[in-house]
Design a protein around this motif. Sequence first.
Motif, PDB file in Angstrom:
ATOM      1  N   ASP A 194      -1.419 167.667  62.912  1.00  0.00           N
ATOM      2  CA  ASP A 194      -1.032 166.561  63.699  1.00  0.00           C
ATOM      3  C   ASP A 194      -1.428 166.570  64.866  1.00  0.00           C
ATOM      4  O   ASP A 194      -1.686 165.724  65.501  1.00  0.00           O
ATOM      5  CB  ASP A 194       0.500 166.107  63.369  1.00  0.00           C
ATOM      6  CG  ASP A 194       0.942 165.476  62.460  1.00  0.00           C
ATOM      7  OD1 ASP A 194       0.206 165.191  61.537  1.00  0.00           O
ATOM      8  OD2 ASP A 194       1.895 164.961  62.405  1.00  0.00           O
ATOM      9  N   ASN A 195      -0.967 167.416  65.774  1.00  0.00           N
ATOM     10  CA  ASN A 195      -1.148 167.571  67.321  1.00  0.00           C
ATOM     11  C   ASN A 195      -2.741 167.490  67.494  1.00  0.00           C
ATOM     12  O   ASN A 195      -3.316 166.928  68.239  1.00  0.00           O
ATOM     13  CB  ASN A 195      -0.621 168.912  67.633  1.00  0.00           C
ATOM     14  CG  ASN A 195       0.696 168.923  67.928  1.00  0.00           C
ATOM     15  OD1 ASN A 195       1.236 167.711  67.783  1.00  0.00           O
ATOM     16  ND2 ASN A 195       1.168 169.947  68.479  1.00  0.00           N
ATOM     17  N   ILE A 196      -3.612 168.451  66.538  1.00  0.00           N
ATOM     18  CA  ILE A 196      -5.186 168.391  67.043  1.00  0.00           C
ATOM     19  C   ILE A 196      -5.514 167.050  66.583  1.00  0.00           C
ATOM     20  O   ILE A 196      -6.400 166.586  67.136  1.00  0.00           O
ATOM     21  CB  ILE A 196      -5.513 169.630  65.834  1.00  0.00           C
ATOM     22  CG1 ILE A 196      -5.091 170.972  66.298  1.00  0.00           C
ATOM     23  CG2 ILE A 196      -7.200 169.382  65.998  1.00  0.00           C
ATOM     24  CD1 ILE A 196      -5.368 172.002  65.302  1.00  0.00           C
ATOM     25  N   LEU A 197      -5.199 166.444  65.404  1.00  0.00           N
ATOM     26  CA  LEU A 197      -5.787 164.864  65.347  1.00  0.00           C
ATOM     27  C   LEU A 197      -5.370 164.261  66.274  1.00  0.00           C
ATOM     28  O   LEU A 197      -6.242 163.261  66.656  1.00  0.00           O
ATOM     29  CB  LEU A 197      -5.134 164.583  63.864  1.00  0.00           C
ATOM     30  CG  LEU A 197      -5.652 165.292  62.502  1.00  0.00           C
ATOM     31  CD1 LEU A 197      -5.093 164.788  61.381  1.00  0.00           C
ATOM     32  CD2 LEU A 197      -7.351 165.222  62.384  1.00  0.00           C
ATOM     33  N   LEU A 198      -4.194 164.085  67.069  1.00  0.00           N
ATOM     34  CA  LEU A 198      -3.871 163.348  68.087  1.00  0.00           C
ATOM     35  C   LEU A 198      -4.717 163.645  69.132  1.00  0.00           C
ATOM     36  O   LEU A 198      -5.317 162.505  69.825  1.00  0.00           O
ATOM     37  CB  LEU A 198      -2.451 163.614  68.380  1.00  0.00           C
ATOM     38  CG  LEU A 198      -1.008 162.862  67.460  1.00  0.00           C
ATOM     39  CD1 LEU A 198       0.202 163.420  68.054  1.00  0.00           C
ATOM     40  CD2 LEU A 198      -1.284 161.469  67.747  1.00  0.00           C
ATOM     41  N   LEU A 199      -4.876 164.890  69.399  1.00  0.00           N
ATOM     42  CA  LEU A 199      -5.961 165.153  70.688  1.00  0.00           C
ATOM     43  C   LEU A 199      -7.354 164.661  70.464  1.00  0.00           C
ATOM     44  O   LEU A 199      -8.100 164.143  71.283  1.00  0.00           O
ATOM     45  CB  LEU A 199      -6.002 166.582  70.743  1.00  0.00           C
ATOM     46  CG  LEU A 199      -4.680 167.285  71.211  1.00  0.00           C
ATOM     47  CD1 LEU A 199      -4.558 168.769  71.270  1.00  0.00           C
ATOM     48  CD2 LEU A 199      -4.568 166.677  72.946  1.00  0.00           C
ATOM     49  N   VAL A 200      -7.880 164.745  69.125  1.00  0.00           N
ATOM     50  CA  VAL A 200      -9.166 164.052  68.782  1.00  0.00           C
ATOM     51  C   VAL A 200      -9.086 162.658  68.911  1.00  0.00           C
ATOM     52  O   VAL A 200     -10.000 162.228  69.648  1.00  0.00           O
ATOM     53  CB  VAL A 200      -9.547 164.569  67.173  1.00  0.00           C
ATOM     54  CG1 VAL A 200     -10.654 163.733  66.915  1.00  0.00           C
ATOM     55  CG2 VAL A 200      -9.547 166.019  67.025  1.00  0.00           C
TER      56      VAL A 200
END
Lengths: 335, 257
Positions: free
Chosen positions: B4-10
């Motif tokens: 979730d965090n990685i996708l938010l950063l993307v």
Amino acid sequence: MLSKYQNENCIAVYNLRKQYSKDNTYAVDGITFDVKYGTVFGFLGPNGAGKTTTLKILTTLLTPSSGSICIFGKDLVKNQSEIKKQMGVVSQNPSFEANLTVERALDLYGMLWGLRDKKMRKHKVNEILNVFDLESIRNVKNDDLSIGQRRRVQVAREFMHEMDLLFLDEPTVGLDPSARRLLLDYIKLHVKSGLTVFFTTHIMEEAEYLCDEIAIIHKGKIIAFDTPTGLKQKYGRGAKTIELTFKDMLDDSFINLLNTTISKKNIKDDGSNIQNSPVDVKGTHTIRARVNNTEEIISEILQLVYKNGLQIESIDINPPSLEEVFLSVVSTGMN
Amino acid sequence: MILDNILLLVYRNVVAAIDKIFLIWQVAFPLVYIFVAGYSYSALIGHQGVKLGALSITYTSFLTAGMIGFNVMNGSTVAGNIIWNDKRNGMFQQLLVMPFSKVQYIIGNLITIILIGLANAALIIVIGLPILAKDVNITLWSIPYTICALVVGSIFFGSFSIILSTRIRSSEGYNVISNGLFLFFAFLSSAFYPAEGLPAPLSAAFYINPLTYIVDISRAGIFSQINRLINIELIIISFLAIAVFFIATRSMIQMKV
């Protein structure tokens, strides 16, 4: 070892040290303090005292060299990601999404904090824009804002998400007086509903207005810790500031006489004089002096005034300000 | 949660951190090469074409396929630029006091440039289709090689950019060094000319250049020319990409905030 009160406190710091190089100097040197839930904790100190290092450790940007930190009753080093979800941080340095408008930046910030519902986010953005008086710049890109406006957005942005603990590192730098007051009052409102605030500032009036407890750090060590009133009582040592306004214009010879008279009576506990020239002249009719023997000194001044045929318009006697206490504590490095 | 965090950063990178004009230039730049250099050099080369495995293809086809790999390297500078802009605008520090870690941040940046690389490649293929049409031979077996080359290439050069951006202290220095190095990578690779037939030292230089592997693999996928050498190149570049990714992660973790 953690503070025995760790469960009652939002933050419990025990014997925290941070060493940047191996030359035996510590930026933070064995500090211990607790911050109670639902209070504002002021962390004051001169430049280079260790405030920012402490704040960086508490916000997980730096790892401590030794000591322990508990936030919400959990070890910070072991539970970083869990604790960070309940924290907000407004850093001293500006941070902004240069290419986005204020509204879009707030929306994105809410999204990054897990506010997934678009309607809820929009509602929150409108609320923040309204509370922080940002309506007029909602469609302006962050890159095109003034420093003060950018700061206002940076602070406002942090209220896009729910949190239990807020770190504010000199949040009012660059804000105009009305924006400053607006922010302080908004923080107070949130503290009333349970928010805990860790607050650093160089503006003592703000610390006095907002903080429930204050720690003063100097050369990596906490040298004073109390409520604002407690600090004044403890470190003001009965000293007061007297301000006399005369109806007549003051001349140098009279001011010299006042200096001599007050100096003689203004004696420290060890028998030495507090200052050689305690009188601070404001304009042509007013003098100000910090005294610790108020009644006797006032009586002496009144006799001098009578002898010199002058007339007094007003006398103000005030307890020492937090700024005076801060300067006194830091200059003597007292513990 | 981590995903979730990685996708938010993307998502954040795409919305806020990437300069849209840069993205347009990313596609326009190789097209200039394809249509200007491609046709100009074709006039010099004549109709003999370029040998690629068992095939003989036109130079413009050769260059168009090469530009896809070249563009991966070029686009990977985005990863370094994101870090520089985030450091300059204070967002790097801010993201780290939010529920994001440095490792999530670096992976977010790499996924961003992989997406950019794949989107750019698709655009170049679509725009360059009239040129490629005569020689292109994409099969279900070969296309994964092209995609793999783009992903591995993005990880390699993205991580390389991240290492540079964490080690170099000024943004000007970063730009000068990354542009200089990438120019060197570009012209000492098989992106513009085939390595076969070159003088031995130059050919050796081509094969110590990771871009050669990426370009060779992506080109082999487009023209279905998979052979043993391509598979060896894929293994080598994959190991290199993993190694550079770990160095980049370490650099990022050690970077002072």
